[in-house]
Design a protein around this motif. Structure first.
Motif, mmCIF file in Angstrom:
data_model
loop_
_atom_site.group_PDB
_atom_site.id
_atom_site.type_symbol
_atom_site.label_atom_id
_atom_site.label_comp_id
_atom_site.label_asym_id
_atom_site.label_seq_id
_atom_site.Cartn_x
_atom_site.Cartn_y
_atom_site.Cartn_z
ATOM 1 N N ILE A 1 -5.846 2.615 -4.280
ATOM 2 C CA ILE A 1 -4.961 1.788 -3.729
ATOM 3 C C ILE A 1 -5.911 0.691 -2.822
ATOM 4 O O ILE A 1 -5.370 -0.116 -2.128
ATOM 5 C CB ILE A 1 -3.964 2.333 -2.567
ATOM 6 C CG1 ILE A 1 -4.642 2.853 -1.508
ATOM 7 C CG2 ILE A 1 -2.992 3.272 -3.363
ATOM 8 C CD1 ILE A 1 -3.624 3.402 -0.403
ATOM 9 N N SER A 2 -7.380 0.825 -2.980
ATOM 10 C CA SER A 2 -8.324 0.036 -2.540
ATOM 11 C C SER A 2 -8.262 0.207 -0.998
ATOM 12 O O SER A 2 -8.550 -0.883 -0.138
ATOM 13 C CB SER A 2 -8.432 -1.261 -2.886
ATOM 14 O OG SER A 2 -8.263 -1.451 -4.346
ATOM 15 N N LEU A 3 -8.207 1.224 -0.293
ATOM 16 C CA LEU A 3 -8.537 1.640 1.147
ATOM 17 C C LEU A 3 -9.396 2.680 1.231
ATOM 18 O O LEU A 3 -9.699 3.332 0.269
ATOM 19 C CB LEU A 3 -7.075 2.074 1.711
ATOM 20 C CG LEU A 3 -5.863 1.006 2.091
ATOM 21 C CD1 LEU A 3 -4.808 1.563 2.677
ATOM 22 C CD2 LEU A 3 -6.465 -0.154 2.997
ATOM 23 N N SER A 4 -9.998 2.755 2.432
ATOM 24 C CA SER A 4 -10.818 3.793 2.858
ATOM 25 C C SER A 4 -9.763 5.038 3.090
ATOM 26 O O SER A 4 -8.561 4.851 3.011
ATOM 27 C CB SER A 4 -11.720 3.552 3.922
ATOM 28 O OG SER A 4 -10.763 3.465 5.035
ATOM 29 N N GLU B 1 -9.284 5.421 -3.217
ATOM 30 C CA GLU B 1 -9.924 4.441 -4.288
ATOM 31 C C GLU B 1 -8.857 3.843 -5.086
ATOM 32 O O GLU B 1 -8.791 2.424 -5.366
ATOM 33 C CB GLU B 1 -10.725 5.481 -5.087
ATOM 34 C CG GLU B 1 -11.516 4.507 -6.055
ATOM 35 C CD GLU B 1 -12.076 5.504 -7.226
ATOM 36 O OE1 GLU B 1 -12.479 5.158 -8.298
ATOM 37 O OE2 GLU B 1 -12.687 6.460 -6.405
ATOM 38 N N CYS C 1 -5.898 5.428 4.454
ATOM 39 C CA CYS C 1 -5.049 5.699 3.388
ATOM 40 C C CYS C 1 -4.201 7.212 3.662
ATOM 41 O O CYS C 1 -2.978 7.330 3.463
ATOM 42 C CB CYS C 1 -5.810 6.003 1.971
ATOM 43 S SG CYS C 1 -4.631 6.820 0.573
ATOM 44 N N LYS D 1 2.506 1.660 -3.471
ATOM 45 C CA LYS D 1 1.366 2.115 -4.429
ATOM 46 C C LYS D 1 1.020 3.611 -4.212
ATOM 47 O O LYS D 1 1.079 4.495 -5.089
ATOM 48 C CB LYS D 1 0.040 1.287 -4.091
ATOM 49 C CG LYS D 1 -0.624 1.591 -5.487
ATOM 50 C CD LYS D 1 -0.225 0.869 -6.702
ATOM 51 C CE LYS D 1 -1.183 1.140 -7.907
ATOM 52 N NZ LYS D 1 -0.736 0.987 -9.023
ATOM 53 N N TYR E 1 0.813 -1.247 0.107
ATOM 54 C CA TYR E 1 0.019 -0.077 -0.116
ATOM 55 C C TYR E 1 0.819 1.208 -0.056
ATOM 56 O O TYR E 1 0.745 2.241 -0.905
ATOM 57 C CB TYR E 1 -0.923 0.053 0.997
ATOM 58 C CG TYR E 1 -2.004 -1.018 1.048
ATOM 59 C CD1 TYR E 1 -3.049 -1.105 0.235
ATOM 60 C CD2 TYR E 1 -2.049 -2.150 2.051
ATOM 61 C CE1 TYR E 1 -4.145 -1.873 0.148
ATOM 62 C CE2 TYR E 1 -3.114 -3.008 2.075
ATOM 63 C CZ TYR E 1 -3.833 -3.046 1.057
ATOM 64 O OH TYR E 1 -5.063 -3.948 1.082
#
Length: 160
Positions: A29-32, A27, A36, A9, A6
């Motif tokens: 890195i697919s975390l809230s 969004e 993030c 990225k 993460y």
């Protein structure tokens, strides 16, 4: 500091787009957003992220002649290196300078107003007490690639 996929990225995205919004970064890195942004703040605090800036096209402001110069010093001691490096740091026309091995001491990138201005700068260096043994000038005829974002490890190669 240990970085996971993460973090890598985040660094990859921010190195390309430092103006990305918190929500778009999260969004991507697919975390809230909160976790993030905590990661971003942690990377900043640790000095991994040094700052944010805009890439400026110097030719859009004023046309300069880029010149690379190989410099070899007469003496190879701490005092000679320090004297040369101070001068380089104090010279506005010097865009970049790196110390290198392999028979050459320094590579210096100069952004000169003209070839004549470059030569006057070199002449001043030669008559000063810098200890330059020899120099080789390379006039840039075309820029093939400018420095871009840093090469980072593949984030998919890291575990969470």
């Amino acid at each position: 500091m240990k970085l996971d996929r993460y973090d890598l990225k985040i660094l990859e995205i921010l190195s390309r787009d430092g103006r990305i919004t918190k929500s778009r970064l999260a969004e991507a890195i697919s975390l809230s957003v909160s976790p993030c942004w905590e990661r971003v703040k942690r990377l900043e605090k640790a000095g991994v992220i040094e700052g944010y800036s805009a890439r400026i096209d110097p030719d859009a402001i004023v046309k300069r002649t880029p010149v690379w110069v190989q410099i070899e010093l007469k003496q190879h001691n701490a005092e000679s290196f320090a004297r040369f490096e101070r001068m380089v740091s104090d010279t506005d026309a010097v865009a970049e300078c790196v110390a290198v091995g392999g028979g050459v001491d320094y590579l210096v990138k100069i952004a000169a107003d003209s070839i004549d201005a470059y030569q006057r700068l070199i002449d001043a260096w030669l008559v000063s007490d810098l200890g330059i043994e020899r120099y080789f000038t390379y006039i840039v005829t075309k820029t093939v690639k400018r420095e871009g974002p840093p090469a980072l490890p593949d984030p998919d190669g890291f575990s969470v």
